[in-house]
Design a protein around this motif. Structure first.
Motif, mmCIF file in Angstrom:
data_model
loop_
_atom_site.group_PDB
_atom_site.id
_atom_site.type_symbol
_atom_site.label_atom_id
_atom_site.label_comp_id
_atom_site.label_asym_id
_atom_site.label_seq_id
_atom_site.Cartn_x
_atom_site.Cartn_y
_atom_site.Cartn_z
ATOM 1 N N UNK A 60 0.824 -1.209 0.000
ATOM 2 C CA UNK A 60 0.000 0.000 0.000
ATOM 3 C C UNK A 60 0.857 1.258 0.000
ATOM 4 N N UNK A 61 1.923 1.265 0.817
ATOM 5 C CA UNK A 61 2.780 2.448 0.894
ATOM 6 C C UNK A 61 3.501 2.677 -0.424
ATOM 7 N N UNK A 62 3.956 1.610 -1.076
ATOM 8 C CA UNK A 62 4.651 1.765 -2.358
ATOM 9 C C UNK A 62 3.721 2.369 -3.402
ATOM 10 N N UNK A 63 2.479 1.892 -3.457
ATOM 11 C CA UNK A 63 1.504 2.444 -4.406
ATOM 12 C C UNK A 63 1.165 3.893 -4.067
ATOM 13 N N UNK A 64 0.982 4.165 -2.777
ATOM 14 C CA UNK A 64 0.646 5.523 -2.354
ATOM 15 C C UNK A 64 1.807 6.481 -2.616
ATOM 16 N N UNK A 65 3.028 6.031 -2.356
ATOM 17 C CA UNK A 65 4.202 6.873 -2.577
ATOM 18 C C UNK A 65 4.334 7.246 -4.046
ATOM 19 N N UNK A 66 4.044 6.290 -4.919
ATOM 20 C CA UNK A 66 4.128 6.573 -6.349
ATOM 21 C C UNK A 66 3.068 7.603 -6.760
ATOM 22 N N UNK A 67 1.830 7.401 -6.303
ATOM 23 C CA UNK A 67 0.761 8.327 -6.695
ATOM 24 C C UNK A 67 1.014 9.735 -6.159
ATOM 25 N N UNK A 68 1.315 9.840 -4.871
ATOM 26 C CA UNK A 68 1.457 11.156 -4.255
ATOM 27 C C UNK A 68 2.686 11.883 -4.767
ATOM 28 N N UNK A 69 3.792 11.170 -4.940
ATOM 29 C CA UNK A 69 5.005 11.835 -5.435
ATOM 30 C C UNK A 69 4.806 12.320 -6.864
ATOM 31 N N UNK A 70 4.172 11.518 -7.696
ATOM 32 C CA UNK A 70 3.953 11.926 -9.079
ATOM 33 C C UNK A 70 2.957 13.081 -9.175
ATOM 34 N N UNK A 71 1.892 13.016 -8.396
ATOM 35 C CA UNK A 71 0.916 14.099 -8.415
ATOM 36 C C UNK A 71 1.534 15.407 -7.914
ATOM 37 N N UNK A 72 2.352 15.328 -6.881
ATOM 38 C CA UNK A 72 2.953 16.549 -6.338
ATOM 39 C C UNK A 72 3.851 17.221 -7.366
ATOM 40 N N UNK A 73 4.606 16.420 -8.116
ATOM 41 C CA UNK A 73 5.463 16.985 -9.155
ATOM 42 C C UNK A 73 4.628 17.560 -10.295
ATOM 43 N N UNK A 74 3.632 16.817 -10.735
ATOM 44 C CA UNK A 74 2.813 17.277 -11.864
ATOM 45 C C UNK A 74 2.059 18.563 -11.535
ATOM 46 N N UNK A 75 1.526 18.650 -10.315
ATOM 47 C CA UNK A 75 0.763 19.837 -9.947
ATOM 48 C C UNK A 75 1.651 21.060 -9.719
ATOM 49 N N UNK A 76 2.952 20.829 -9.490
ATOM 50 C CA UNK A 76 3.891 21.947 -9.413
ATOM 51 C C UNK A 76 4.364 22.384 -10.797
ATOM 52 N N UNK A 77 4.041 21.599 -11.807
ATOM 53 C CA UNK A 77 4.491 21.941 -13.150
ATOM 54 C C UNK A 77 5.968 21.629 -13.334
ATOM 55 N N UNK A 78 6.609 22.289 -14.300
ATOM 56 C CA UNK A 78 8.010 22.019 -14.609
ATOM 57 C C UNK A 78 8.938 22.238 -13.443
ATOM 58 N N UNK A 79 8.637 23.204 -12.570
ATOM 59 C CA UNK A 79 9.500 23.484 -11.429
ATOM 60 C C UNK A 79 9.504 22.337 -10.422
ATOM 61 N N UNK A 80 8.551 21.423 -10.539
ATOM 62 C CA UNK A 80 8.472 20.313 -9.600
ATOM 63 C C UNK A 80 9.649 19.359 -9.666
ATOM 64 N N UNK A 81 10.423 19.397 -10.761
ATOM 65 C CA UNK A 81 11.576 18.514 -10.897
ATOM 66 C C UNK A 81 12.907 19.240 -10.751
#
Length: 371
Positions: free
Chosen positions: A316-337
């Protein structure tokens, strides 16, 4: 199950967070990561002075007699600040000594681990064997009154700075655990840095001469201790990931409230609100699983239920970590990386969180095998 912290846990968690807020800011962390050692002696000393190195050790040997549930809020705080000091790995090695060592070994060695004056780490992964917990290619053979150690271990966190390694090895009677000085003859280290900033090393052993006192407990009886230690470590790694996910969610929520498009904050867009809610629900579900895993680890009864809870939580944590980390980067746009934004480093922390102590596929297979 009560998901609320006790007063003592709450006070400790607040103390750790307060210290990290003033001494482990993002710029301070970057300086530590890029230093020669990759960790801060001052930070380690402060964490030890707060009693973190002693929480999960027996009271008789200078500890506080706590367990995974007591350490969980601490690990969440470390995850939020992306702390790179190898506290978890030293605690795991110390618990192996506490559980498998003789009375003389515990009395001599545990006080230094409890007060933080010494830091150890556990070397168990072997090249080409992925997440196998039983030692196979690292062997220890009897030689007179002592032992000769040969083989290799992979990705040993904190090996270069550890005072001692606890090394799992195959003996003629089964799995054994040995205390090894990483600076002794026959031991060679190939250090590197993980994508999230931890210092690790591949360690090779070539005819390492060990005395009888290097053996922890009885030869051939170590596998139950190894399994318990890795379940303990995995449960607390989940808690670390919860802290990192919480930061990623809160930072992203704050960003969407301030970032404007068409003259209005993007937090007002319904589609982004749905994504933020999904992140929050996923985080809370993952935290519930992490609490269950910590509780099962602290229960000395059914080892099968412990393993199922830990593997279920890790999936569960591995799946959640993937979703939340990817969403956080995407919602920050290009500056997220970008290197300048903490969210990008949190993304790396969560990526590694899905891999340490077994990835989702490994734990899904283990969970199914235990059904």
């Amino acid at each position: 199950m009560n998901f609320e912290l006790s007063d003592e846990q709450q006070q400790l968690s607040e103390s750790v967070r307060k210290y990290l807020a003033s001494h482990y800011g993002f710029e301070q962390r970057k300086a530590i990561v890029h230093s020669a050692s990759g960790h801060s002696d001052a930070v380690w000393r402060a964490l030890a002075d707060m009693g973190l190195t002693a929480i999960a050790l027996p009271e008789a040997e200078g500890g506080f007699g706590g367990g995974a549930l007591d350490l969980m809020p601490v690990m969440e705080a470390l995850g939020e600040s992306l702390v790179v000091e190898p506290l978890l790995d030293s605690i795991v090695a110390a618990r192996l000594l506490a559980q498998a060592g003789t009375a003389a070994q515990r009395a001599t060695l545990l006080p230094g681990l409890a007060d933080g004056s010494a830091a150890w780490t556990f070397a168990y992964l072997e090249p080409g064997r992925r997440y196998a917990q039983a030692p196979e290619r690292t062997t220890a053979r009897r030689a007179g009154e002592g032992w000769v150690l040969d083989g290799a271990k992979s990705v040993v966190v904190g090996a270069a700075s550890a005072a001692r390694l606890v090394v799992s090895a195959r003996t003629d009677t089964g799995a054994g655990l040995f205390i090894v000085d990483p600076r002794m003859a026959g031991v060679s280290l190939n250090p590197s840095r993980t994508v999230d900033g931890l210092r690790v090393a591949d360690v090779a052993f070539a005819g390492v001469q060990l005395g009888q006192e290097a053996l922890l407990g009885d030869a051939g009886a170590a596998q139950p201790h190894i399994d318990a230690a890795l379940d303990f470590a995995c449960a607390l790694q989940c808690a670390d990931a919860i802290g990192a996910m919480r930061y990623a969610h809160e930072a992203t929520l704050e960003y969407t409230k301030t970032r404007k498009q068409f003259g209005t904050p993007i937090a007002s867009f319904q589609v982004l609100q749905h994504r933020m809610v999904e992140m929050l629900i996923t985080l809370e579900q993952a935290r519930s699983m992490a609490i269950l895993a910590a509780a099962r680890v602290d229960d000395a009864g059914d080892t099968r239920q412990r393993a199922r809870a830990v593997s279920g939580a890790k999936v569960k944590i591995a799946d959640a970590a993937r979703l939340i980390s990817q969403e956080s980067v995407q919602l920050h746009g290009g500056m997220g990386m970008t290197e300048e934004l903490k969210v990008s480093h949190t993304f790396r922390r969560l990526t590694m969180a899905g891999l340490r102590f077994g990835d989702a596929d490994h734990h899904l297979e283990r969970f199914a095998a235990l059904d």
